[in-house]
Each structure stands twice: as C-alpha cells, then as structure tokens.
Write an enzyme that holds these catalytic residues in place. Structure first.
Site, PDB file in Angstrom:
ATOM      1  N   LYS A 147       0.775  -1.139  -0.153  1.00  0.00           N
ATOM      2  CA  LYS A 147       0.060  -0.094  -0.056  1.00  0.00           C
ATOM      3  C   LYS A 147       0.803   1.435   0.059  1.00  0.00           C
ATOM      4  O   LYS A 147       1.954   1.337   0.521  1.00  0.00           O
ATOM      5  CB  LYS A 147      -0.936  -0.013   1.177  1.00  0.00           C
ATOM      6  CG  LYS A 147      -2.196  -1.045   0.785  1.00  0.00           C
ATOM      7  CD  LYS A 147      -3.336  -1.021   1.967  1.00  0.00           C
ATOM      8  CE  LYS A 147      -4.646  -1.778   1.315  1.00  0.00           C
ATOM      9  NZ  LYS A 147      -5.549  -2.110   2.452  1.00  0.00           N
ATOM     10  N   ARG A 190      -3.782 -10.335   4.596  1.00  0.00           N
ATOM     11  CA  ARG A 190      -4.290 -10.191   3.307  1.00  0.00           C
ATOM     12  C   ARG A 190      -3.318  -9.612   2.253  1.00  0.00           C
ATOM     13  O   ARG A 190      -2.717  -8.389   2.662  1.00  0.00           O
ATOM     14  CB  ARG A 190      -5.355  -9.311   3.198  1.00  0.00           C
ATOM     15  CG  ARG A 190      -6.254  -9.020   1.844  1.00  0.00           C
ATOM     16  CD  ARG A 190      -7.195  -8.141   2.025  1.00  0.00           C
ATOM     17  NE  ARG A 190      -7.845  -8.221   0.620  1.00  0.00           N
ATOM     18  CZ  ARG A 190      -7.412  -7.231  -0.438  1.00  0.00           C
ATOM     19  NH1 ARG A 190      -6.356  -6.675  -0.319  1.00  0.00           N
ATOM     20  NH2 ARG A 190      -8.112  -7.377  -1.451  1.00  0.00           N
TER      21      ARG A 190
HETATM   22  N1  HH2 Z   1      -7.373  -3.569   0.893  1.00  0.00           N
HETATM   23  C1  HH2 Z   1      -7.862  -3.709  -0.461  1.00  0.00           C
HETATM   24  C2  HH2 Z   1      -9.012  -4.247  -1.021  1.00  0.00           C
HETATM   25  N2  HH2 Z   1      -9.700  -4.935   0.091  1.00  0.00           N
HETATM   26  N3  HH2 Z   1     -10.386  -5.743   2.120  1.00  0.00           N
HETATM   27  C3  HH2 Z   1      -9.990  -5.731   3.515  1.00  0.00           C
HETATM   28  N4  HH2 Z   1     -10.787  -6.483   4.342  1.00  0.00           N
HETATM   29  N5  HH2 Z   1      -8.840  -5.068   4.058  1.00  0.00           N
HETATM   30  C4  HH2 Z   1      -8.011  -4.458   3.438  1.00  0.00           C
HETATM   31  O1  HH2 Z   1      -7.013  -3.714   3.788  1.00  0.00           O
HETATM   32  C5  HH2 Z   1      -8.295  -4.162   1.859  1.00  0.00           C
HETATM   33  C6  HH2 Z   1      -9.589  -5.056   1.252  1.00  0.00           C
HETATM   34  C7  HH2 Z   1      -6.992  -2.807  -1.256  1.00  0.00           C
HETATM   35  O2  HH2 Z   1      -6.069  -3.785  -2.048  1.00  0.00           O
HETATM   36  P1  HH2 Z   1      -6.237  -4.394  -3.402  1.00  0.00           P
HETATM   37  O3  HH2 Z   1      -7.396  -5.279  -3.621  1.00  0.00           O
HETATM   38  O4  HH2 Z   1      -4.972  -4.961  -3.763  1.00  0.00           O
HETATM   39  O5  HH2 Z   1      -6.511  -3.085  -4.270  1.00  0.00           O
HETATM   40  P2  HH2 Z   1      -7.758  -2.496  -5.012  1.00  0.00           P
HETATM   41  O6  HH2 Z   1      -8.926  -2.040  -4.086  1.00  0.00           O
HETATM   42  O7  HH2 Z   1      -7.281  -1.458  -5.963  1.00  0.00           O
HETATM   43  O8  HH2 Z   1      -8.438  -3.898  -5.908  1.00  0.00           O
END
Ligand code: HH2
Length: 271
Positions: free
Chosen positions: A207, A241
C-alpha cells in the site's frame, strides 16, 4: 494465516488488468494456494483511492465464473471482496464462505440479512469516507481509539441483526481514509484492537504508506510489506491479506519460530 489476493479487475492499484481474464485469475488463485495461502480473497471492484464503483451486473460478470472455478479446484476457504449483497449471494452460491465487506455493512442494506441467513464469515473493515473521496482530508483525534469504537459498533450492529460473534472478523482498514501517520499509529498500536475480542485481519500489502516510507513504486514494495506484515503479526493480527504469498511465508515462519521461544519457559530455554 495468509490470505492471498485475487483481483479480477482492470484497475487495482498493484495487479489491475493482470487477472481480468478468468483463466488468468483462476491460475493465479491456484498458484497462491500452492505457495501456501490459507485462504483466498477474490474481488472484482477496485477500492483504491479515487476508484469509482462498478455496477452489480459487471462485478458479478467478472467475479462469479472465477469463484466457481476456484471453489471447485481448491480446498482453502474463499472470501469475496464485495459490498453488494447480490454479488455476495451469487459468490456464496458459487462456493465462497466469507464476505469481505470494506463498507462494514454500510454499503448495502440487504447485506446483513444475507450474512445472518447464510452463516457466512464476515469481515468488517474501518473506512473513513468512500474510496472516491477517502484520501482528501482524513482526520482523527486518536485513530486507534476511533477505529476501535467504530469496529465495536459495527460488530454490535451486525449481532443485533442475527449475525453471530463467531462469524465476525475485524479489520482496521489500512489506507482507507488514513494518511501516513494514521497507518503507522494503527500498526504500532494494533494490539489494542485485539481487546475487542474478534480475530483481526490486516491488509497492508504494497500500500501507499509503504511506498511513502521507502520511496518505491508499487512493484518494488514486497520487502517493505514483509516488515509491516511481521510487525502486524507481532501485534496480534490473525490474518494477513497479501498479494505475495510465497514471499511473505518465509519471514512469517522465522518470526513464528522465534516468538515460540520467547513464550517458552526459562527452564526449557536452557535445556
Ligand atoms: N484492501 C484492499 C481491498 N480490500 N479488504 C480488507 N478487508 N482489508 C483491506 O485492507 C483491503 C481490502 C485494497 O487492496 P487491493 O485489493 O490490492 O487493491 P484494489 O482495491 O485497488 O483492488
């Protein structure tokens, strides 16, 4: 436990576009399990800062074929990263068993009933604002306390509506309406949130706050992620995660072995 991330999206901040093709997404999911993922989180809508939402039909069109194929192919639990009850229902029917709702049940009024009726696992995450606006001017007096109060309230709200305590996991929402110092304070004092009495899930992989600390683009943040993951585990996080399951397994195995020695009685240490 390590939760491997599968983003079936064109625009996720790290892997957007890489797994939009269902076959590529399924292959990635299987690879994460081979690398040691204890569970998978599959999502089809980016929640990165500034992201606009995707409509339900498009989210389901991307997500459901992948959940269906992955559920047939792997034994690990599948979580679905969505805040829409219709998408979550289709994903649960297709084999997912956890709903990861980054809005903590504030996004869709039908979600709480779905989770209560199905008995699915439920991740309640803290976010100040919405993905489109959350990084504009996040503000807290005491970020750890405010996140804790919010998560406790959302858990109570869910339980009043039929969700049982054992279904719930809490997540401080690293990067969701938080500037650097907020993310650092949350991770430094994460252990306080274990007092809420629920398992803690933390998503910090690659992040922006890690990029700010090491001044590296998203592709080059695995080592920075490993440091933060190790610290979060030390502070009581139960599920991490992450995008990079293979890379995170090694520091965690080393950390666990050392932590076990710290916990062992002095007599045994000298044996
Ligand atoms: N972070 C992201 C997405 N979903 N869910 C939970 N529970 N906690 C988190 O910290 C979290 C999440 C963001 O990461 P990513 O899925 O890689 O990115 P994007 O939202 O751009 O798809």
């Amino acid at each position: 436990m390590l939760m491997g991330v599968v983003n079936v999206t064109p625009d996720s901040f790290f892997d957007g576009g890489r797994f939009l093709d269902p076959q590529a997404a399924v292959a990635h999911a299987l690879r994460l399990v081979e690398e040691g993922a204890d569970l998978l989180d599959i999502g089809a809508e980016s929640t990165r800062p500034g992201a606009t939402s995707v409509d339900e039909a498009e989210e389901s069109r991307r997500l459901i074929p992948v959940v269906t194929a992955v559920a047939k192919a792997v034994a690990v639990p599948i979580s679905v990263d969505t805040s829409k009850a219709g998408v979550a229902k289709a994903a649960l029917d297709a084999g997912a068993i956890i709903v990861n709702d980054v809005t903590a049940l504030r996004g869709d009024p039908a979600m709480v009933e779905l989770v209560a009726e199905t008995g699915a696992g439920l991740v309640l995450m803290h976010m100040q604002g919405t993905p489109r606006t959350m990084q504009e001017a996040p503000h807290y007096h005491d970020v750890v306390e405010e996140v804790g109060v919010f998560l406790a309230e959302r858990a109570r709200w869910a339980m009043e509506r039929g969700v049982t305590k054992s279904q719930i996991l809490l997540d401080p929402g690293v990067g969701f309406g938080k500037v650097l110092v907020h993310n650092l304070d949350l991770l430094a004092r994460l252990r306080i949130l274990t007092n809420l009495g629920f398992p803690l899930l933390v998503g910090l992989s690659r992040k922006g706050f890690i990029g700010q600390l090491i001044d590296r683009p998203v592709q080059d943040r695995a080592w920075g992620t490993a440091a933060a993951v190790a610290l979060a585990v030390e502070q009581g996080a139960n599920i991490l995660r992450v995008h990079d399951v293979a890379a995170m397994r090694d520091p965690l195995l080393v950390l666990q072995a050392i932590s076990r020695r710290i916990a062992s009685p002095l007599r045994e240490q000298h044996a």
